[in-house]
Design a protein around this motif. Structure first.
Motif, PDB file in Angstrom:
ATOM      1  N   THR A 116     -23.867  11.503   7.767  1.00 18.13           N
ATOM      2  CA  THR A 116     -23.684  12.931   7.222  1.00 18.13           C
ATOM      3  C   THR A 116     -24.206  13.937   8.640  1.00 18.13           C
ATOM      4  OG1 THR A 116     -24.135  12.527   5.124  1.00 18.13           O
ATOM      5  CG2 THR A 116     -24.645  14.814   5.813  1.00 18.13           C
ATOM      6  N   VAL A 169     -22.038  16.628  10.564  1.00 15.23           N
ATOM      7  CA  VAL A 169     -22.587  18.150  10.742  1.00 15.23           C
ATOM      8  C   VAL A 169     -22.468  18.447  12.235  1.00 15.23           C
ATOM      9  CG1 VAL A 169     -24.195  19.659  10.230  1.00 15.23           C
ATOM     10  CG2 VAL A 169     -23.431  18.128   8.500  1.00 15.23           C
ATOM     11  N   TYR A 220     -18.756  19.852  10.475  1.00 12.33           N
ATOM     12  CA  TYR A 220     -18.806  20.266   9.251  1.00 12.33           C
ATOM     13  C   TYR A 220     -19.919  21.310   8.695  1.00 12.33           C
ATOM     14  CZ  TYR A 220     -15.399  16.471   7.420  1.00 12.33           C
ATOM     15  OH  TYR A 220     -14.283  15.835   7.162  1.00 12.33           O
ATOM     16  N   MET A 248     -25.048  21.875   1.989  1.00 11.47           N
ATOM     17  CA  MET A 248     -24.307  21.112   0.957  1.00 11.47           C
ATOM     18  C   MET A 248     -24.006  21.860  -0.261  1.00 11.47           C
ATOM     19  SD  MET A 248     -23.775  18.369   2.316  1.00 11.47           S
ATOM     20  CE  MET A 248     -24.006  18.066   4.049  1.00 11.47           C
ATOM     21  N   ASP A 282      -9.472  14.317   4.276  1.00  6.93           N
ATOM     22  CA  ASP A 282     -10.278  14.987   5.392  1.00  6.93           C
ATOM     23  C   ASP A 282      -9.592  14.908   6.609  1.00  6.93           C
ATOM     24  OD1 ASP A 282     -11.912  15.872   3.477  1.00  6.93           O
ATOM     25  OD2 ASP A 282     -13.627  15.702   4.533  1.00  6.93           O
ATOM     26  N   ALA A 309     -18.276  14.862   4.159  1.00  7.80           N
ATOM     27  CA  ALA A 309     -19.907  15.271   4.495  1.00  7.80           C
ATOM     28  C   ALA A 309     -20.658  15.070   3.041  1.00  7.80           C
ATOM     29  CB  ALA A 309     -20.207  16.178   5.260  1.00  7.80           C
ATOM     30  N   ALA A 310     -19.964  15.707   2.118  1.00 10.21           N
ATOM     31  CA  ALA A 310     -20.685  15.973   0.813  1.00 10.21           C
ATOM     32  C   ALA A 310     -20.812  14.339   0.358  1.00 10.21           C
ATOM     33  CB  ALA A 310     -19.832  16.681  -0.192  1.00 10.21           C
ATOM     34  N   SER A 315     -16.272  24.915   2.626  1.00  5.40           N
ATOM     35  CA  SER A 315     -17.337  24.572   1.862  1.00  5.40           C
ATOM     36  C   SER A 315     -17.438  22.760   1.606  1.00  5.40           C
ATOM     37  CB  SER A 315     -16.951  25.277   0.553  1.00  5.40           C
ATOM     38  OG  SER A 315     -17.996  24.489  -0.538  1.00  5.40           O
ATOM     39  N   ASN A 316     -18.586  22.316   1.640  1.00  5.74           N
ATOM     40  CA  ASN A 316     -18.721  21.094   1.433  1.00  5.74           C
ATOM     41  C   ASN A 316     -18.540  20.686  -0.086  1.00  5.74           C
ATOM     42  OD1 ASN A 316     -19.184  19.752   3.922  1.00  5.74           O
ATOM     43  ND2 ASN A 316     -21.033  20.704   4.090  1.00  5.74           N
ATOM     44  N   THR A 358     -16.313  17.454   0.611  1.00  2.29           N
ATOM     45  CA  THR A 358     -15.661  16.993   1.728  1.00  2.29           C
ATOM     46  C   THR A 358     -16.439  15.466   1.818  1.00  2.29           C
ATOM     47  OG1 THR A 358     -17.589  17.838   3.126  1.00  2.29           O
ATOM     48  CG2 THR A 358     -15.562  19.152   2.715  1.00  2.29           C
TER      49      THR A 358
END
Length: 386
Positions: A229, A233, A238, A242, A177, A259-260, A251-252, A257
């Motif tokens: 997270t 965001v 991000y 989700m 990332d 964040a996911a 897209s997460n 990503t």
């Protein structure tokens, strides 16, 4: 029903961790309900296209947090695979035989849905339905299969995963990332995270098979994952959703990503904290019977829930006009209320699919003790292996 509950209770091995099955059932049901709520089939000018209420109402992104439960499924999958491999070796079985059995459980139901929809696609094209409509429907049904491909690949390398610390794949996701977003790296690099991202909860599950983490670890994952997270965001930019949103730049989920993954760690922490309460609740035979029945058809539910939604949507076209919540753009609160009212019909259609295709999921074993599922007797080993 009382007889069914007694049969399931008597067929369940005493040492089975029922909380694991409950987590798997909750994860599958979360995915199904999430798809039904954030996916719309819009009938427009003779074609059908997919849309999402999150396109029109982005402030509803937090709703996706409750239904994006794939991390919990990978957590439970890692645990079940590691325990199953240990059990097979204890009985003198080989790795190849264990893997072949698990792959068969995955491939049989997948073959059924792929074959049927290949026939449906050909017939609908031959009847004059537009290519764009057919592609939209087939993609809706087949796109979730990526998850099973990743799950199968991780299952195959379970012996190696057991020696891997979850921080290693997490670090790989971080580096991907940083290079992708921070240094304008190629977007294709993100597909590394398809394996690395879901390897994180799978590793946690395999570690759990050796020793259940304490509540301190659960709280650490929940609070640390949530804080990470939120920071990604709110500060790093991000997406808040989700799940995938059509037309979104990032897209997460596709590909995953950082964040996911951190969100998944928070979910894993919550799952670990739920183990104790779930074990207590599942001592009640009726509650356990419900969880066991969902697990007996978990793959069928996952593979056919989009078909159930499509079937109801197609039948709704017989009304001769677009029906709110079924064929109209998901652009307001009225659509949400209407979609909630359609959910019982989606569920009924899914139960029909389960009756028709659930047998593909059951393991093929010699006759033994029996309980009732799918409206017919099935072997008690199915409850053990579900």
């Amino acid at each position: 029903m009382r007889d069914l509950v007694r049969r399931i209770e008597s067929a369940t091995p005493p040492g089975r961790d029922r909380a694991v099955d409950a987590l798997r059932a909750l994860a599958i049901l979360g995915v199904v309900l999430g798809h039904w709520l954030v996916t719309a089939l819009v009938a427009d000018s003779g074609t059908v296209r997919t849309a999402s209420p999150l396109q029109y109402m982005p402030h509803l992104a937090p709703v996706s947090w409750a239904f994006q439960t794939l991390a919990v499924f990978f957590l439970v999958g890692g645990y079940a695979a590691a325990r199953g491999l240990d059990s097979s070796r204890a009985r003198g079985g080989s790795y190849g035989r264990w893997l072949g059995s698990r792959m068969a459980r995955l491939s049989r139901p997948v073959t059924a849905v792929v074959a049927l929809w290949a026939v449906v696609a050909v017939l609908t094209l031959a009847s004059g339905v537009g290519l764009a409509t057919v592609l939209a429907l087939v993609k809706l049904v087949w796109s979730p299969l990526w998850f099973l491909l990743v799950f199968a690949a991780l299952t195959a390398v379970t012996p190696l995963v057991r020696r891997l610390h979850p921080l290693w794949p997490l670090a790989l996701v971080l580096y991907v990332d940083v290079f992708r977003f921070g240094f304008d790296g190629p977007a294709a690099l993100g597909w590394i995270n398809v394996a690395a991202g879901w390897l994180v909860p799978y590793c946690l599950g395999a570690s759990w098979a050796r020793a259940l983490p304490g509540r301190r670890a659960g709280w650490g994952l929940l609070l640390g994952g949530s804080a990470a997270t939120a920071g990604l965001v709110l500060v790093a930019g991000y997406p808040a959703s989700m799940v995938g949103v059509p037309g979104a730049a990032i897209s997460n989920l596709n590909p995953p990503t950082l964040a996911a993954v951190t969100f998944g760690l928070a979910q894993c922490g919550a799952a670990l904290l739920l183990i104790g309460p779930l074990r207590r609740v599942l001592r009640r035979p009726a509650v356990w019977a419900a969880a066991a029945l969902v697990n007996l058809c978990a793959m069928t539910v996952f593979l056919w829930h989009q078909t159930a939604m499509i079937a109801v949507t197609a039948l709704g076209l017989l009304a001769g006009r677009p029906l709110t919540g079924l064929h109209t753009p998901p652009d307001g609160a009225g659509w949400i209320v209407a979609r909630l009212l359609w959910l019982p019909l989606f569920t009924a259609a899914l139960l029909i699919c389960r009756s028709a295709f659930g047998t593909y999921e059951q393991p093929r074993r010699p006759s033994g003790g029996r309980v009732v599922a799918q409206g017919r007797p099935v072997r008690s080993e199915a409850v053990r292996d579900a």
